[in-house]
Design a protein around this motif. Sequence first.
Motif, short mmCIF file in Angstrom:
data_model
loop_
_atom_site.label_atom_id
_atom_site.label_comp_id
_atom_site.label_asym_id
_atom_site.label_seq_id
_atom_site.Cartn_x
_atom_site.Cartn_y
_atom_site.Cartn_z
N GLY A 64 0.78 -0.82 -0.16
CA GLY A 64 -0.15 0.12 -0.47
C GLY A 64 0.74 1.24 -0.09
N ALA A 65 2.46 1.32 0.00
CA ALA A 65 3.06 1.94 0.02
C ALA A 65 3.38 3.57 -1.51
N ASP A 66 3.22 4.60 -1.04
CA ASP A 66 3.10 5.30 -2.44
C ASP A 66 4.31 5.47 -3.14
N PHE A 67 5.26 5.18 -4.27
CA PHE A 67 6.37 5.12 -3.94
C PHE A 67 6.62 6.56 -5.73
N SER A 68 5.12 7.18 -5.78
CA SER A 68 5.28 8.31 -6.65
C SER A 68 6.66 9.73 -6.04
N PRO A 69 6.78 9.87 -4.60
CA PRO A 69 7.80 10.38 -4.51
C PRO A 69 9.13 10.47 -5.23
N LEU A 70 9.20 8.80 -5.49
CA LEU A 70 10.75 8.32 -5.16
C LEU A 70 11.01 8.57 -6.63
N GLU A 71 9.96 7.96 -7.45
CA GLU A 71 10.28 8.49 -9.66
C GLU A 71 10.96 10.34 -9.37
N LYS A 182 18.58 16.55 7.53
CA LYS A 182 18.79 17.56 6.85
C LYS A 182 18.07 17.87 5.38
N TYR A 183 18.35 17.15 4.79
CA TYR A 183 18.04 17.29 3.65
C TYR A 183 16.91 16.84 3.47
N GLU A 184 16.63 16.38 3.63
CA GLU A 184 14.30 16.59 3.67
C GLU A 184 14.46 15.17 3.02
N PHE A 185 14.68 14.75 2.75
CA PHE A 185 14.50 13.28 2.30
C PHE A 185 13.50 12.35 1.78
N PRO A 186 12.63 11.94 0.96
CA PRO A 186 11.03 11.55 0.27
C PRO A 186 10.85 10.94 1.22
N ILE A 187 11.46 9.94 2.84
CA ILE A 187 11.18 8.50 3.26
C ILE A 187 10.06 8.15 3.06
N ILE A 188 9.54 6.65 2.48
CA ILE A 188 9.00 6.34 2.69
C ILE A 188 8.36 5.02 3.88
N HIS A 189 7.19 5.92 4.48
CA HIS A 189 6.80 4.70 5.09
C HIS A 189 6.79 3.09 5.40
N ASN A 190 7.36 2.37 6.03
CA ASN A 190 7.18 0.96 6.02
C ASN A 190 5.67 0.44 7.00
N PRO A 191 4.88 0.30 5.99
CA PRO A 191 3.57 -0.29 6.63
C PRO A 191 3.78 -1.90 6.60
N CYS A 192 5.44 -1.99 6.69
CA CYS A 192 5.10 -4.23 6.27
C CYS A 192 4.72 -4.00 7.73
N PRO A 193 3.39 -5.40 8.57
CA PRO A 193 3.08 -5.46 9.47
C PRO A 193 4.08 -6.14 10.98
N ALA A 194 6.16 -6.22 9.72
CA ALA A 194 6.39 -6.68 10.48
C ALA A 194 7.68 -6.45 11.46
N ASN A 195 7.17 -4.65 10.68
CA ASN A 195 8.59 -3.45 11.21
C ASN A 195 8.86 -2.57 12.82
N GLY A 196 9.74 -3.49 13.10
CA GLY A 196 9.87 -3.07 14.03
C GLY A 196 9.77 -4.47 15.65
N LEU A 197 9.38 -5.60 14.53
CA LEU A 197 9.13 -6.40 15.78
C LEU A 197 9.81 -7.54 15.54
N THR A 198 11.98 -7.32 14.62
CA THR A 198 12.37 -8.14 14.35
C THR A 198 14.01 -8.55 14.91
N LYS A 199 14.07 -9.47 15.57
CA LYS A 199 15.51 -10.32 15.80
C LYS A 199 16.77 -8.87 15.64
N ARG A 200 16.56 -8.66 13.97
CA ARG A 200 17.44 -7.83 14.15
C ARG A 200 17.38 -6.42 14.04
N GLN A 201 16.09 -6.02 14.83
CA GLN A 201 15.43 -4.54 15.66
C GLN A 201 16.51 -5.12 17.27
#
Length: 239
Positions: A64-71, A182-201
């Motif tokens: 469901g992410a909008d990638f148009s800012p990246l383009e 600082k440069y206000e990059f157009p970061i795309i929010h990660n809507p993944c259900p597992a985001n932030g709930l991992t062993k790597r985190q």
Amino acid sequence: MQKLLSKLRRAVNDFKLIESGDKVAIGLSGGKDSLTLLHLLSRYRTFSPEPFELIVITIDPKTGADFSPLEKLCNELNVPFYLIESNIKEIVFDIRKEKNPCSLCANLRRGVLNEKAKDLGCTKIALGHHKNDAIETLLMSMFYEGRINSFSPKTYLSRKDITVIRPMVYIDELEIKSTAAKYEFPIIHNPCPANGLTKRQYMKDLTYALEKDIPGLKDHLLGALMNIEQLNIWDKSKF
């Protein structure tokens, strides 16, 4: 940005990441890391002693992410942009119902990225892994698998005849966060259900906590990864 460029150039030189005539595909997810890599490589190509082409490939896993800012950003930087649709989210969460989805998701994304990069005539794929990622991978391998291992700054994939490079391995995550803000990059929010709930985190949080008590921890661990002269492990065949 200049400080980060210097570290990227050092990694490129140390590990011979970019060669004359390369066509490099950046795997752009829209997170702070890959966006920083895009900005750095787009600047680096203007003064690189080795001329190379640069393109961007973004995988849409249908979260469901909008990638148009990246383009839009890629158009501003004069970097060709390719958005590849996939059914990765459906496979991982709906069909396989993975409890630990990150490994499968990463493998599927890499497969799509590698295939598309090869189809577009690329010789290299650049990923946004940084110093912290290398350290976290090392610790996860030791803690969960009982082996000393981390990804390489440069890996040739013989089955695809393409090379994966990681030009930001000398750059600290905090530097990337600061630059992205600082440069206000157009970061795309990660809507993944597992985001932030991992062993790597968990490992990421652990390394930040440890560094409060052990200054220079990340630099020491990164140094250990490259210190082949002082690798002292128990080799039973030598006893």
